[in-house]
Every structure is written in structure tokens, then in C-alpha cells.
Scaffold this motif. Structure first.
Motif, short mmCIF file in Angstrom:
data_model
loop_
_atom_site.label_atom_id
_atom_site.label_comp_id
_atom_site.label_asym_id
_atom_site.label_seq_id
_atom_site.Cartn_x
_atom_site.Cartn_y
_atom_site.Cartn_z
N CYS A 106 0.85 -1.08 0.08
CA CYS A 106 0.11 0.00 0.03
C CYS A 106 0.85 1.41 0.02
N GLY A 107 0.76 1.94 -0.88
CA GLY A 107 1.61 3.22 -1.24
C GLY A 107 1.06 4.48 -0.40
N SER A 108 1.87 5.46 -0.09
CA SER A 108 1.31 6.47 0.71
C SER A 108 0.30 7.54 -0.23
N ASP A 109 0.07 7.08 -1.50
CA ASP A 109 -0.81 7.63 -2.18
C ASP A 109 -2.08 6.74 -1.99
N ASP A 110 -2.33 5.77 -1.06
CA ASP A 110 -3.34 4.97 -1.01
C ASP A 110 -3.73 4.30 -2.34
N VAL A 111 -2.66 3.85 -3.02
CA VAL A 111 -2.96 3.10 -4.22
C VAL A 111 -2.22 1.59 -3.86
N ASP A 112 -2.95 0.40 -4.56
CA ASP A 112 -2.30 -0.81 -4.13
C ASP A 112 -1.32 -1.15 -5.33
N TYR A 113 -0.02 -1.37 -4.86
CA TYR A 113 0.91 -1.79 -5.97
C TYR A 113 1.32 -3.46 -5.94
N LYS A 114 1.61 -3.94 -6.83
CA LYS A 114 1.89 -5.54 -6.93
C LYS A 114 3.41 -5.68 -6.17
N SER A 115 4.22 -4.75 -6.12
CA SER A 115 5.63 -5.25 -5.65
C SER A 115 6.32 -3.62 -5.47
N ILE A 116 7.30 -3.87 -4.96
CA ILE A 116 8.17 -2.50 -4.70
C ILE A 116 8.43 -1.83 -5.93
N CYS A 117 8.68 -2.90 -6.96
CA CYS A 117 9.17 -2.51 -8.24
C CYS A 117 7.99 -1.70 -8.92
N HIS A 118 6.83 -1.94 -8.91
CA HIS A 118 5.80 -1.11 -9.51
C HIS A 118 5.76 0.30 -8.75
N LEU A 119 6.04 0.28 -7.34
CA LEU A 119 6.09 1.58 -6.69
C LEU A 119 7.06 2.51 -7.18
N GLN A 120 8.13 2.07 -7.19
CA GLN A 120 9.31 2.84 -7.86
C GLN A 120 9.01 3.14 -9.21
N TRP A 121 8.32 2.21 -10.05
CA TRP A 121 8.16 2.77 -11.24
C TRP A 121 7.23 4.04 -11.40
N ALA A 122 6.32 4.01 -10.25
CA ALA A 122 5.21 4.97 -10.37
C ALA A 122 5.93 6.09 -9.98
N ASN A 123 7.01 6.13 -9.19
CA ASN A 123 7.69 7.54 -8.94
C ASN A 123 8.38 7.97 -9.97
N LYS A 124 8.89 6.77 -10.89
CA LYS A 124 9.82 7.18 -11.96
C LYS A 124 8.75 8.05 -13.18
N LYS A 125 7.75 7.58 -13.21
CA LYS A 125 6.65 8.12 -14.15
C LYS A 125 6.24 9.70 -13.53
N LEU A 126 6.17 9.87 -12.35
CA LEU A 126 5.79 11.21 -11.73
C LEU A 126 7.07 12.14 -11.94
N GLU A 127 8.24 11.85 -11.80
CA GLU A 127 9.35 12.40 -11.92
C GLU A 127 9.50 12.81 -13.59
N LYS A 128 9.32 12.03 -14.55
CA LYS A 128 9.24 12.05 -15.71
C LYS A 128 8.21 13.15 -16.32
N ASP A 129 7.19 13.10 -15.54
CA ASP A 129 6.06 14.26 -15.81
C ASP A 129 6.37 15.48 -15.13
N GLY A 130 7.56 15.65 -14.43
CA GLY A 130 7.99 16.81 -13.81
C GLY A 130 7.21 17.18 -12.59
N LYS A 131 6.86 16.04 -11.74
CA LYS A 131 6.15 15.97 -10.61
C LYS A 131 7.00 15.19 -9.42
N PRO A 132 7.03 15.45 -8.17
CA PRO A 132 7.87 14.88 -7.38
C PRO A 132 7.35 13.41 -7.00
N GLY A 133 8.48 12.61 -7.34
CA GLY A 133 8.17 11.11 -7.12
C GLY A 133 8.61 10.66 -5.63
N ASN A 134 7.47 10.83 -4.70
CA ASN A 134 7.86 10.49 -3.43
C ASN A 134 6.97 9.87 -2.63
N ILE A 135 6.38 8.60 -3.53
CA ILE A 135 5.54 7.91 -3.04
C ILE A 135 6.13 6.90 -2.31
#
Length: 248
Positions: free
Chosen positions: A103-132
């Protein structure tokens, strides 16, 4: 003896490969003109020798190849190459860390730590802070919700019928049926309660079965669902008409 010792020392000094040199077979001289940069990559990283840029791959994407031409795996992923195929140089990026749901700090379910890290990378790519961050292991806790197909039902007395409602929540909710303040079935031998798991994760279905519907069974029935995060309820109005049989 002295001659032999000098010969051994000379051999060690001259013949020992130096770290990062071409002689050790690991990192040849860097030739930027030989680097091939792929255009279909969302992210890049330097190869192991720090010379060329290679693609960064996500989970379940292809990786490896000669000189990592196919790509390297992102942090938290490992390039798995089938050991039974000796000539194979390409593999698949797999998660090498805890594969439990998170469970991420954004209250979204992630299949693994890898999926959570990828979500942060996508945020950073969009110019947003990847701090999940990881909030907790397992699925995010959620208060129950209840769904019923109808809030008003009309039936004729004399036949078997049932009411039902579905609930979803984390942890899985505890369900019950009430008529007024009385929890069913209670002492009512004409009513049965059946609880089953639904097809979806953390889903429960509560059936209230009337063995033989009677006019006195008419009224309001409330389905409830409760877990540690909250509760929910839904009320169904049941109308029962007398079954008048015409004698020929």
C-alpha cells in the motif's frame, strides 16, 4: 633461488591485469562512435563500463543482449536469463525484492516494490515529485462499500425467494442482515442466512433466504458490512402480495 624469486615477482608485476583495463576482458577502451542510442526508451543509464548509454527496462520487459544492447533493468529488478539456454544473452526484468502487495502513501495498491518505484519514475518524468513511499505491506485498508441490485422488491407469497447484497472492503467485511433492530435469522425458522466469498478480492455476498415467502415477511431489511475501517449499510423494502388462487 634468488633468480627464481626475481622471475616470479617480475611475472606477477607484468602479467597481472589491471582493473578496468582491456587486458582483463571487462572494459575495453571507450569508443563513443560505437555507441548506439535507441530512440524507443523512456529512460537511459550508462553501461557497466560507463561508456555508452543503454535503455532502462521495466518489469517483464526484455533486457540483456551483447553489451546490454537490449537494455538494463531498473533499480529493484534483475535481468533473468534462462540458465538452460547457454547461448541466450537476452532475458526478462523481474522483481528481485519482496513480491508482496504494498500500500503506497498515495493509498494506491501496488503489486510489488518495483511497481511503486516505477510509479515514482513516471511522476518524475512528468515533472512531479516522485515521493510515493510504502505505507504498509498488503493491500490498502478501506472501509466497506455495499451494493444491492434493488432497493424495492415486489413478490407474491408462497414461493422461495431471497435478498442479497455485495460488500467490498479491506480487511474483508463482516456482513449481517437486520429487520429493525433484530439480527436475522434469529428465531425465525422461515429465514436462512448464507455468506459466501465473491469473485473479487475482499468481496463478500450475504443472502437472506425466505424458505416460503409470507405476507407477514413484508417490511424493510437492512444489510450491513463492518470492518476495522468503518461500516456501511443498505436497506431493501420487500412488498409481499397474497397469492389468490382461482378455483375452476
Amino acid at each position: 633461488m634468488k633468480v627464481f624469486l626475481v622471475f616470479v615477482l617480475a611475472s606477477l608485476c607484468l602479467g597481472a591485469p589491471q582493473e578496468g583495463s582491456e587486458a582483463d576482458g571487462e572494459c575495453p577502451p571507450c569508443k563513443k562512435e560505437d555507441c548506439q542510442l535507441r530512440n524507443n526508451c523512456m529512460a537511459y543509464a550508462k553501461d557497466d563500463c560507463g561508456c555508452c548509454f543503454v535503455c532502462l527496462r521495466s518489469e517483464q520487459e526484455a533486457c540483456g543482449g551483447e553489451n546490454w544492447d537490449t537494455g538494463k533493468c531498473r533499480e529493484g529488478l534483475d535481468c533473468y536469463i534462462n540458465p538452460e539456454k547457454e547461448d541466450q544473452t537476452e532475458g526478462t526484468c523481474i522483481c528481485v525484492e519482496d513480491s508482496d502487495n504494498l500500500c503506497g502513501s498515495d493509498d494506491v495498491d501496488y503489486k510489488s516494490i518495483c511497481h511503486l518505484q516505477w510509479a515514482n519514475k513516471k511522476l518524475e518524468k512528468d515533472g512531479k515529485p516522485g515521493n510515493i513511499e510504502v505505507k504498509s505491506k498488503g493491500y490498502c485498508k478501506r472501509a466497506p462499500t455495499i451494493k444491492t441490485p434493488n432497493t424495492t422488491l415486489d413478490h407474491i407469497a408462497g414461493s422461495e425467494m431471497y435478498l442479497f447484497c455485495k460488500s467490498h472492503g479491506v480487511p474483508t467485511p463482516k456482513m449481517a442482515w437486520f429487520q429493525g433492530d433484530e439480527e436475522l435469522p434469529g428465531d425465525n425458522e422461515n429465514v436462512q442466512l448464507q455468506l459466501i466469498r465473491g469473485n473479487e478480492r475482499n468481496e463478500m455476498i450475504a443472502y437472506l433466504i425466505f424458505i416460503e415467502l409470507r405476507p407477514i415477511d413484508a417490511g424493510e431489511y437492512t444489510c450491513t458490512a463492518t470492518n476495522s475501517e468503518g461500516d456501511a449499510k443498505e436497506t431493501i423494502t420487500l412488498n409481499v402480495a397474497q397469492n389468490y388462487k382461482t378455483e375452476l
